[in-house]
Design an enzyme around this catalytic site. Structure first.
Site, short mmCIF file in Angstrom:
data_model
loop_
_atom_site.label_atom_id
_atom_site.label_comp_id
_atom_site.label_asym_id
_atom_site.label_seq_id
_atom_site.Cartn_x
_atom_site.Cartn_y
_atom_site.Cartn_z
N TYR A 16 -53.50 -22.64 2.49
CA TYR A 16 -52.76 -21.39 2.30
C TYR A 16 -53.74 -20.22 2.19
O TYR A 16 -54.95 -20.39 2.33
CB TYR A 16 -51.85 -21.51 1.08
N ARG A 49 -55.36 -24.26 -8.41
CA ARG A 49 -55.35 -25.46 -7.57
C ARG A 49 -56.33 -25.26 -6.43
O ARG A 49 -56.15 -24.39 -5.57
CB ARG A 49 -53.95 -25.74 -7.05
N GLN A 74 -39.26 -40.07 3.05
CA GLN A 74 -37.98 -39.93 3.75
C GLN A 74 -37.00 -39.01 3.02
O GLN A 74 -36.16 -38.38 3.65
CB GLN A 74 -37.34 -41.31 3.95
#
Length: 664
Positions: A167, A215, A340
């Site tokens: 990012y 982070r 999923q």
């Protein structure tokens, strides 16, 4: 087993964490929905009630340019605070602590106004970002501080600055995406200036008492990413600026290396976190593929981290931390790393949930209440749909008997034991077996139910699953032909030359099972744990010779694997290609004889000489009892594969079973 390190408290400024478990940031896909904030509040409150030490929210952008796009959130003024206050109030009411992550997507945004340090398009995007001007940069830094101050007003216990996974801040840090020649580029001092100025701005916004996490990518896994010494230098600079926690990020979203799928070994990235922990004095959190308290405790004991950040395990079981605390770790509903229910829907524009916990993200709608009228309920079939329905019904007070013809619960899930990397799928039927027993359900294994013994039940749920579709082709009854469940159950081994008919998820599972154990993860994907080159990559090792020659084929003209999961399909395709599996599309099956299968491919007749042909062409619903039960006037509910067998869909089966169990 005890978990003394995992359960030890940690004081961070004015915030006391009761344990070392963090719920990592997750985008849930409903952040911009009309009912987003009530849903988010209930979602986070459920995890706070479950005892997690600290919750980190999904990313909130400091300005519109930094948002995900239509499904993203921005916090830029006081008029947007009410929803956030609902979140913090509900979390605090459950005794939790919550930090808001501030995330600028940079060139990963899904809208036309994206910006980046340099005008370089991301490989996973079709949009070229606009290069940020000096005014853009200074304005963004100030907007981070404004958003941080608003987070404090909203009642958050701190903020996390997202500087990893490719990012915007990560884009400034790496030479891969930062080609600037002004003071925001060049050497590492220039490239990390943006991050450090943001950290100062954020600290000014939240004041001295609230906690701040950053982070940071421990390893970028892309060419021209940060070098090993650069990661450490950035971490030390963050410590010097008063950051309280360094949280681990692993890899960029554009990296061609899997980081969190079930094919990644558990704890695979702790070596990268350990390098940073050894260099700084503030707490460092490990993340990615840490799904069990045993592994988390071991990482802390080895000194590789001070905390563990878990995202998807808290989707699977919101009470994860409480179960560890209360000595019930064996009853945790484990994340199986399938993607999923969580990541695949996000990348398809839907909302995240969890395959093994359909309540995740639906806490308001999926509420259980005791049954007002206790019924005797027979559930026929112990696969995903039957297990989940039986459990919810039993928990609500119904008298439930679950009939399963096999000797164990799980249905199609039990076939996963033969697929390398999917062994952990078996944790799910083990969990359901334990919880069903605790809820008082009567489980009858190795028993095929008959209509005669079902006649005295008030209601019957048919969840008997599916059977493989037979191949209608001359020679299909020859001994060299096997069904996929023959192979995946271990009843048949397959010869040295194998043709697989069908290239969906089942076909890929069969191919992986026939290839046997995966080659070492780091060798196969070119991961350099010595971190000798920027980004932590090296050439992949030479693939070992496959144990058998495999040809996959399908009638469809599209590329094989088109129906696989968005975030895992590319991994399986790359693995099979690396191991030399041939994949054919647009095939016409002609006939089978003892030498193999005769096909038409590219308008040419071809004999594929094989020893084994594995049929993976779909399924049919198993409804053996339905007609007779209806004729006898018995109320019958049809769920799971027994209702719809077009494709194996455990996500839909668990959800359908849960919904019915809550409604009975």
């Amino acid at each position: 087993m005890s978990f003394p390190r995992l359960l030890s408290p940690l004081q961070l400024r004015s915030i006391r964490l009761p344990n070392r478990m963090i719920m990592g940031s997750m985008h849930l896909g409903f952040e911009s929905a009309p009912d987003a904030f009530p849903r988010l509040a209930h979602f986070y409150a459920e995890r706070a009630k479950g005892g997690i030490g600290l919750i980190v929210t999904g990313g909130v952008a400091p300005n519109p340019e930094g948002s995900f796009g239509p499904d993203g959130t921005v916090l830029a003024n006081e008029s947007q605070l009410d929803g956030h206050r609902l979140i913090t109030d509900m979390v605090h009411a459950e005794g939790g602590r919550i930090a808001m992550q501030i995330l600028h997507c940079g060139r990963y945004g899904k809208h036309p106004d994206i910006v980046a340090p340099s005008a370089i398009r991301a490989p996973i995007s079709s949009i070229v970002p606009r290069e940020m001007t000096e005014a853009d940069i200074l304005g963004t830094i100030a907007q981070y501080g404004r958003t941080a101050a608003l987070a404090a007003q909203a009642g958050y216990d701190g903020v996390e600055v997202m500087a990893s996974e490719g990012y915007l801040i990560n884009e400034f840090l790496a030479l891969r995406t930062n080609k600037r020649t002004d003071r925001w580029g060049g050497d590492l001092d220039g490239r990390m200036r943006f991050l450090l100025d943001i950290v100062r701005s954020v600290r000014g916004g939240i004041g001295p008492d609230l906690l701040m996490s950053a982070r940071l990518s421990m390893v970028d896994l892309v060419e021209d990413g940060l070098a090993a010494d650069e990661v450490v230098t950035v971490a030390k600079a963050l410590e010097a600026e008063g950051v309280d926690i360094i949280n681990s990020g692993i890899g960029w979203h554009e990296a061609r290396v899997p980081t969190i799928a079930h094919t990644v070994p558990q704890g695979a990235w702790s070596w990268a976190t350990a390098r940073v922990k050894a260099a700084v004095g503030i707490p460092v959190a490990a993340s990615n593929r840490i799904k069990s308290p045993e592994l988390a405790e071991a990482l802390l004991e080895r000194g590789e981290a001070d905390l563990v950040s878990m995202a998807r395990p808290l989707l699977a079981d919101p009470a994860f931390a409480a179960k560890v605390r209360d000595g019930r770790a064996e009853s945790i509903n484990a994340c199986i790393g399938c993607n999923q229910g969580c990541l695949d829907p996000i990348f398809s524009g839907a909302s995240a949930t969890c395959l093994v916990n359909p309540r995740a993200g639906r806490e308001i709608r999926f509420k259980a209440s005791p049954s007002l009228a206790v019924k005797s309920i027979a559930v026929v079939g112990g696969g995903p749909a039957g297990m989940s329905c039986a459990l919810e019904a039993a928990r609500r007070g119904h008298q439930v008997t679950l009939f399963e013809a096999a000797d164990e619960l799980g249905g199609q899930f039990t076939l996963a034991r033969q697929v390398p990397g999917k062994e952990e799928y078996l944790a799910t039927p083990r969990y359901y077996a334990s919880e069903l027993a605790a809820a008082g359900a009567n489980i009858r294994l190795g028993h095929t139910a008959t209509t005669a013994e079902l006649k005295d039940f008030d209601q019957v749920v048919l969840a008997a699953g599916i059977r493989p579709r037979r191949l209608d082709l001359p020679g299909a009854d020859l001994p060299l032909v096997a069904s996929y469940d023959d192979i995946l159950s271990g009843r048949r081994q397959g010869g040295e030359r194998v043709a697989i008919l069908g290239s969906g998820g089942v076909g890929f599972d069969v191919a992986l099972a026939l290839l046997g154990e995966h080659e070492p993860f780091y060798d196969a994907w070119g991961i350099d744990r010595s971190f000798a080159t920027p980004g932590g990559l090296r050439p992949a090792a030479t693939a070992p010779a496959p144990p058998r020659r495999i040809t996959m084929m399908q009638r469809k003209t599209e590329r094989p694997g088109g129906s696989l999961g968005k975030t895992t399909g590319w991994i399986h395709k790359a693995t099979l290609q690396r191991r030399g599996v041939e994949m054919l599309s647009g095939v016409t099956y002609e006939r089978i004889d003892p030498s193999g299968i005769h096909i038409l491919f590219n308008n040419e007749a071809r004999l594929v000489e094989v020893d084994t042909i594995v049929v993976c062409i779909g399924q049919e619903p198993r409804r053996d009892l339905l007609a007779e039960l209806i004729a006898n006037g018995k109320p019958v509910h049809l769920i799971g594969g027994a209702r719809e067998a077009a494709r194996l869909d455990a996500l839909a089966a668990f959800e359908e079973g849960t919904r019915l169990g809550l409604a009975l």
